[in-house]
Motif scaffolding. Structure first.
Motif, PDB file in Angstrom:
ATOM      1  N   ALA A 283       0.830  -1.200   0.000  1.00 54.54           N
ATOM      2  CA  ALA A 283       0.000   0.000   0.000  1.00 54.54           C
ATOM      3  C   ALA A 283       0.867   1.254   0.000  1.00 54.54           C
ATOM      4  O   ALA A 283       2.065   1.199   0.256  1.00 54.54           O
ATOM      5  CB  ALA A 283      -0.930  -0.010   1.216  1.00 54.54           C
TER       6      ALA A 283
ATOM      7  N   VAL B 254      -8.533   0.097  -2.636  1.00 52.52           N
ATOM      8  CA  VAL B 254      -7.882  -0.950  -3.431  1.00 52.52           C
ATOM      9  C   VAL B 254      -8.153  -0.720  -4.912  1.00 52.52           C
ATOM     10  O   VAL B 254      -9.307  -0.523  -5.311  1.00 52.52           O
ATOM     11  CB  VAL B 254      -8.426  -2.352  -3.057  1.00 52.52           C
TER      12      VAL B 254
ATOM     13  N   PRO C  32      -4.256   4.186   3.619  1.00 56.43           N
ATOM     14  CA  PRO C  32      -3.542   3.346   2.654  1.00 56.43           C
ATOM     15  C   PRO C  32      -4.345   3.061   1.385  1.00 56.43           C
ATOM     16  O   PRO C  32      -5.528   2.734   1.448  1.00 56.43           O
ATOM     17  CB  PRO C  32      -3.279   2.043   3.417  1.00 56.43           C
TER      18      PRO C  32
ATOM     19  N   ILE D 183      -9.319   1.618   3.762  1.00 53.82           N
ATOM     20  CA  ILE D 183      -8.313   1.097   2.839  1.00 53.82           C
ATOM     21  C   ILE D 183      -8.936   1.124   1.445  1.00 53.82           C
ATOM     22  O   ILE D 183     -10.027   0.597   1.237  1.00 53.82           O
ATOM     23  CB  ILE D 183      -7.913  -0.357   3.179  1.00 53.82           C
TER      24      ILE D 183
ATOM     25  N   ALA E  84      -4.089   0.457  -1.603  1.00 48.46           N
ATOM     26  CA  ALA E  84      -3.414  -0.802  -1.881  1.00 48.46           C
ATOM     27  C   ALA E  84      -3.431  -1.155  -3.360  1.00 48.46           C
ATOM     28  O   ALA E  84      -4.356  -0.795  -4.084  1.00 48.46           O
ATOM     29  CB  ALA E  84      -4.065  -1.921  -1.070  1.00 48.46           C
TER      30      ALA E  84
END
Length: 155
Positions: free
Chosen positions: A16, A69, A89, A67, A91
């Motif tokens: 990440a 993604v 983060p 998070i 990722a």
């Protein structure tokens, strides 16, 4: 494959932004938001990321982490995070294994052409690693607020 609300969340471990890594194991004991977006630094994804960034203090007040993604490699993700000062983060799921496990790597079609792509979806996971709520085919405006309301209901 598709997962249901109430089911255990599929495990993940991904690199990440900011030299971090994120995994389901590391998040045990904490509720969090896992959202999937198609591509770093595109208009809808930027709006969504900035909305989550803006909601971070309130989500953090509820004990939630966020998070993001995408299937992008780390380099564009790092540039995206820096450009918009995204502190949570982001990722890289370049192999799409996590997206497949969550049912967000899907067949799409544009102008009659079929292709595989990331479906914009959000998962609210509880502290036990179970899926508390799922949003599929997310429309960005107001989405972070919807997630916040569901997170508050999680208690």
């Amino acid at each position: 494959m598709s997962i249901e609300e109430g089911a255990p969340a599929p495990a993940f471990d991904m690199p990440a932004s900011g030299g971090r890594s994120v995994s389901l194991e590391a998040m045990k004991g904490k509720p969090f938001v896992l959202y999937f977006y198609p591509k770093a630094d595109t208009s809808g994804c930027t709006k969504e990321a900035c909305d989550f960034q803006e909601a971070l203090p309130a989500l953090g007040g509820l004990g939630l982490d966020v998070i993001g993604v995408s299937p992008d490699p780390m380099k564009p993700i790092e540039k995206f995070a820096e450009k918009y000062n995204l502190t949570f983060p982001l990722a890289s799921d370049a192999e799409k294994t996590v997206a497949e496990a969550y049912g967000t790597w899907v067949e799409k079609s544009m102008y009659g052409r079929k292709y595989m792509g990331m479906d914009r979806a959000t998962f609210l996971l509880d502290k036990d690693g179970k899926v508390a709520k799922i949003w599929r085919k997310v429309k960005v405006p107001g989405h972070a607020k919807d997630v916040m309301a569901a997170a508050q209901a999680l208690g």
